[in-house]
Design a protein around this motif. Structure first.
Motif, PDB file in Angstrom:
ATOM      1  N   ASP A  51      48.020  -7.550 111.079  1.00  0.00           N
ATOM      2  CA  ASP A  51      48.407  -7.293 109.692  1.00  0.00           C
ATOM      3  C   ASP A  51      48.802  -5.834 109.476  1.00  0.00           C
ATOM      4  OD1 ASP A  51      45.816  -6.452 110.138  1.00  0.00           O
ATOM      5  OD2 ASP A  51      45.032  -7.176 108.229  1.00  0.00           O
ATOM      6  N   GLU A  52      48.451  -4.943 110.433  1.00  0.00           N
ATOM      7  CA  GLU A  52      48.874  -3.548 110.327  1.00  0.00           C
ATOM      8  C   GLU A  52      50.385  -3.398 110.397  1.00  0.00           C
ATOM      9  OE1 GLU A  52      46.853  -0.976 109.615  1.00  0.00           O
ATOM     10  OE2 GLU A  52      45.295  -2.514 109.435  1.00  0.00           O
ATOM     11  N   LEU A  53      51.074  -4.371 111.008  1.00  0.00           N
ATOM     12  CA  LEU A  53      52.524  -4.290 111.088  1.00  0.00           C
ATOM     13  C   LEU A  53      53.156  -4.413 109.707  1.00  0.00           C
ATOM     14  CD1 LEU A  53      51.737  -4.728 114.079  1.00  0.00           C
ATOM     15  CD2 LEU A  53      53.832  -6.075 114.321  1.00  0.00           C
ATOM     16  N   ALA A  54      52.510  -5.142 108.816  1.00  0.00           N
ATOM     17  CA  ALA A  54      53.018  -5.243 107.441  1.00  0.00           C
ATOM     18  C   ALA A  54      52.737  -3.968 106.653  1.00  0.00           C
ATOM     19  CB  ALA A  54      52.377  -6.447 106.744  1.00  0.00           C
ATOM     20  N   TRP A  55      51.721  -3.226 107.055  1.00  0.00           N
ATOM     21  CA  TRP A  55      51.377  -1.952 106.405  1.00  0.00           C
ATOM     22  C   TRP A  55      52.306  -0.832 106.840  1.00  0.00           C
ATOM     23  CZ3 TRP A  55      49.714   2.130 109.558  1.00  0.00           C
ATOM     24  CH2 TRP A  55      49.232   3.273 108.893  1.00  0.00           C
ATOM     25  N   ALA A  56      52.797  -0.925 108.075  1.00  0.00           N
ATOM     26  CA  ALA A  56      53.469   0.213 108.710  1.00  0.00           C
ATOM     27  C   ALA A  56      54.909   0.386 108.258  1.00  0.00           C
ATOM     28  CB  ALA A  56      53.428   0.045 110.222  1.00  0.00           C
ATOM     29  N   ASP A  57      55.379   1.628 108.379  1.00  0.00           N
ATOM     30  CA  ASP A  57      56.799   1.948 108.264  1.00  0.00           C
ATOM     31  C   ASP A  57      57.461   1.924 109.639  1.00  0.00           C
ATOM     32  OD1 ASP A  57      56.628   2.594 105.444  1.00  0.00           O
ATOM     33  OD2 ASP A  57      55.591   4.422 106.048  1.00  0.00           O
TER      34      ASP A  57
END
Length: 326
Positions: free
Chosen positions: A66-72
């Motif tokens: 889910d960090e991929l959705a947080w990241a730029d």
């Protein structure tokens, strides 16, 4: 909600290369402006918990995909995985690409982007020793195993190991300008500019330490970027012939002396545009590019911006990220 920093997710795909995994945090995590961090770097994996590495290291990752959705920006460091990559990883990367995240691979992390189909039709690179295997697996990728890194806009890739440092410095330079990138390079004690097109490795044996290295001549040149420097002068400084200078220069840097010198001049001009109020003409003279027209030509070729546009962009530049996330 407005984000204070550019957000970077480092996706560990086991068995992950430990050296590659540490590069984004050590390089991007050092970048700051007026004491304020410019990046937040988080490590994640498909399954939070213990993650196998390529060496005798114990790695515990607490964050998931889910960090991929947080990241730029999503960075995939090197991995020894080829077949059997968790299918959730390529799917998550494709989703990140569709949502406009910037995707970056270091070394054999390119195999993961390749498995996701995100390099098809694109130029890319990976470690030169793994290039044949990569080309067999992903023939649709325009692989160039000779270069340090490739910037194809939304998707970037680097060669092995230390080339990941060069690519991270390039990201900083692209996001926040040369002055910030050069300060980070000084902090991590590496060369601030190794162009992406520089060769990954050189067949000619390098001089032994304390022998015939041209490092001293290059340092002498960097102190004189505001002045004309000829090949004859550089050869005299190195105490070699021009022919020997050119041969050894390419052996040590992968570039001709004049190519290297032009890169250094443009880099100096970028830093002066960002950090001083010198006029464009003064910047051109101080960097050894001579005239404003010459500076404009080389800067347009390098970054696609005129000197005035570059100065505006990098002295009052908003933190880069996804549209609508700031």
């Amino acid at each position: 909600m407005t984000s204070a920093v550019h957000r970077v997710a480092v996706l560990a795909v086991p068995p992950v290369v430990g050296f590659d995994l540490t590069i984004p945090g050590l390089v991007l995590g050092t970048a700051e402006r007026a004491g304020r961090p410019l990046y937040e770097v988080r490590v994640c994996s498909a399954t939070p918990g213990p993650v196998e590495t390529s060496g005798d290291l114990a790695l515990l990752v607490s964050r998931g995909l889910d960090e991929l959705a947080w990241a730029d920006t999503v960075i995939v460091p090197g991995t020894h995985a080829r077949d059997g990559i968790d299918p959730r990883v390529p799917a998550a990367l494709r989703g990140a690409a569709a949502d406009g995240r910037r995707l970056v691979s270091i070394c054999t992390g390119a195999f993961v982007l390749g498995a996701a189909g995100l390099l098809d039709g694109r130029p890319a690179t990976t470690h030169w020793k793994r290039a044949d295997d990569f080309a067999r697996r992903y023939p649709a990728v325009r692989l160039d195993p000779r270069v340090l890194y490739v910037d194809d806009g939304q998707v970037l890739s680097s060669a092995g190991l230390a080339a990941g440092i060069d690519l991270c410095l390039h990201l900083i330079r692209r996001d926040f300008g040369a002055a910030v990138a050069n300060e980070v390079a000084r902090h991590v004690v590496v060369s601030p500019v190794r162009p992406g097109g520089q060769a990954q490795f050189i067949d000619t044996p390098l001089p032994q330490a304390g022998g015939e290295s041209l490092e001293g001549a290059r340092a002498w040149t960097l102190q004189r970027l505001d002045r004309p420097v000829t090949l004859d002068e550089l050869a005299r400084q190195a105490q070699v012939s021009v022919r020997t200078l050119s041969r050894r220069f390419r052996a040590e840097t992968g570039l001709s002396p004049l190519q290297w010198l032009l890169h250094q001049r443009v880099e100096r001009a970028r830093e002066l545009l960002e950090s001083t109020s010198l006029s464009v003409d003064e910047v051109a003279r101080s960097s050894g590019l001579g005239t404003a027209d010459s500076l404009r030509t080389h800067l347009l070729r390098r970054v696609g911006l005129t000197p005035t546009a570059y100065r505006t962009a990098f002295t009052r530049r908003p933190l880069p990220g996804r549209a609508g996330s700031r």
